[in-house]
Design an enzyme around this catalytic site. Structure first.
Site, PDB file in Angstrom:
ATOM      1  N   HIS A  61      28.388 -32.047  23.712  1.00 20.11           N
ATOM      2  CA  HIS A  61      27.429 -31.214  23.417  1.00 20.11           C
ATOM      3  C   HIS A  61      25.936 -31.464  23.658  1.00 20.11           C
ATOM      4  O   HIS A  61      25.785 -32.745  23.933  1.00 20.11           O
ATOM      5  CB  HIS A  61      27.409 -31.158  21.778  1.00 20.11           C
ATOM      6  N   ASP A  84      34.077 -26.340  18.480  1.00 19.74           N
ATOM      7  CA  ASP A  84      35.120 -25.681  19.064  1.00 19.74           C
ATOM      8  C   ASP A  84      36.709 -26.372  19.340  1.00 19.74           C
ATOM      9  O   ASP A  84      37.580 -25.665  19.564  1.00 19.74           O
ATOM     10  CB  ASP A  84      34.736 -25.205  20.601  1.00 19.74           C
TER      11      ASP A  84
END
Ligand code: ACO
Length: 438
Positions: free
Chosen positions: A314, A372
């Protein structure tokens, strides 16, 4: 309430090594988190621009909505932790909080829920608009089109300078996104569109519109509805990410809110952003069995190979994504409720997570599972096809996008966003006619 200090006595001095010229830049402190250096006068005073192509060190705005501490794995909306919000609140309350800044009183909550509920239907002519799409269109392609098209249907809330019209547009978008998302799904199946039901809550109504059929009653499963609501909360806002920045940039040109949200949907679609939840399941299917995990881990580490471990890493979180923690347990609850005690996909995901978290490549680069990684597993268990995953993300993120847009519009001045560049093309040269070119 806000302790945001945007006038500061602190400063930062930059020195040009060649000329010795110095420039003193103001430093502002937020409530929490890193302070920022205000470089707005830099060009005027030095003739230099700054360079930060993917905005790794650039703040684009002031915001009071969401705070992330990526090193500590903290996510807060309006000061409330995501863990507390998912455990104790619900998506409607979180939506109110994001939009208006404070949690609602019970009267405000009831009014808000009433407003959202009574805006869920879409103009009947939008049904014809849907029919122009191919049946095999990706539902995100459909969503980019139909959400943008809302500006052709709701002319009475397009005046962006009128706070009341802005509010009506915000309510319309939050209310109609589930209806449009469910229609995109039904259209892909060739099933009739289901009209919204006002006796159901936001998540229940969405599940009903997706999985109900006119021929028989639809029974709400409260565990699945609660998990859906949690997924919506977890995706509601995430500070100045790519799609939110896209919405703000589009809005800075004074585009209408429906057009701005359509631009956010387009930006979210990419696999490096919201499209990753679909990519995770495709990757798990591609890996297939646990014994093939090392092969894919090796590929993820190979710089010559474009393959990346989807659902890992991320831009901001250099720790476990707090949303992934919540989803991990929600995934177990959903699988248990559905009687899926041994889900091969879940087992594969957990093994992949275990191996990646121990591997020095991932540890050194602080690549942890992101939101996700688990959302796809829950959504698949609920019965959604992978192509719908990013649509659900867009549905939930709409409240974040519109809250950020609203915040920007409420600033005393709205200035168009316009980055500059480092030009590396040809210097000035004379035009040569085509006949004379060799
Ligand atoms: N698999 C393998 N290696 C990775 C991964 C990954 N998923 N993510 C990052 N890396 C490596 C990079 O190759 C790079 O290695 P290097 O330093 O040896 O060159 C290092 O980690 C840093 O990566 P960057 O690309 O600089 O990180 P950035 O912040 O630009 O990218 C991103 C973040 C796009 C999310 C990236 O981690 C990625 O592609 N992840 C997979 C896709 C994904 O899950 N996206 C969802 C993000 S969450 C969201 O949008 C809701």
């Amino acid at each position: 309430m806000s302790k945001n200090k945007t006038t500061s006595h602190k400063s930062f001095t930059l020195t040009n090594d060649q000329t010795g010229q110095t420039v003193k830049l103001p430093v502002y402190e937020g409530t929490v988190g890193p302070s920022v250096i205000d470089i707005r006068k830099l060009y005027e005073e030095t003739g230099h621009f700054t360079m930060d192509p993917s905005f790794t060190a650039t703040g684009s705005c002031k915001s009071r909505i969401t705070y992330i501490d990526g090193d500590e794995g903290i996510l807060m909306h309006r000061g409330y932790s995501i863990e507390e919000l998912t455990e104790k609140s619900n998506f409607m309350e979180v939506s109110y909080l994001l939009l208006y800044g404070e949690p609602p009183t019970s009267g405000e909550y009831d009014d808000f829920v009433h407003n959202i509920t009574y805006h869920t239907m879409v103009h009947e002519q939008i049904h014809y608009f849907f029919r122009g799409f191919r049946r095999d269109a990706h539902p995100m392609a459909v969503m980019c089109g139909v959400v943008g098209a809302l500006s052709a249907f709701y002319h009475d809330s397009l005046d962006i300078w009128d706070p009341k019209q802005r509010e009506i547009s915000a309510h319309r978008l939050i209310a109609k996104m589930p209806t449009l998302a469910a229609m995109a799904y039904k259209y892909s199946l060739g099933q009739p569109f289901m009209y919204p039901r006002n006796d159901l809550n936001y998540a229940e109504n969405f599940l009903y519109m997706c999985f109900g059929v006119p021929a028989e009653p639809y029974k709400i499963n409260p565990v699945l509805a609660r998990a859906m609501d949690k997924i919506f909360i977890l995706h509601a806002d995430h500070e100045q990410n790519a799609s939110t920045s896209t919405v703000r940039l589009a809005g800075s040109s004074q585009a209408n809110p429906f057009a701005c949200i359509a631009s956010g949907i387009a930006s979210l679609w990419g696999p490096a952003h919201g499209g990753a939840n679909q990519a995770v399941l495709e990757m798990l299917a591609q890996i297939g069995t646990k014994d093939r995990i090392p092969e894919f881990i090796a590929r993820a580490k190979d710089k010559e190979d474009p393959f990346r471990l989807m659902g890992f890493g991320h831009r901001v979180y250099k720790n476990y994504d707090p949303r992934a923690q919540v989803l991990r347990s929600a995934a177990h609850e959903v699988l248990q409720e559905l009687g899926i005690t041994k889900d091969p996909m879940m087992e594969l995901a957990m093994e992949l997570e275990r191996i990646a978290l121990e591997d020095p490549y991932f540890v050194e680069r602080k690549l942890f599972p992101n939101v996700d990684f688990y959302s796809g597993i829950i959504l698949k268990a609920m019965g959604f096809p992978t192509s719908m995953f990013t649509v659900l993300f867009a549905l939930a993120r709409t409240v974040g996008w519109i809250s950020q847009w609203k915040e920007m519009m409420e600033e005393p001045t709205l200035k168009i966003g316009r980055p500059r560049q480092l030009y590396t093309g040809s210097p000035a040269r004379p035009y040569v006619s085509i006949k004379e070119r060799s």
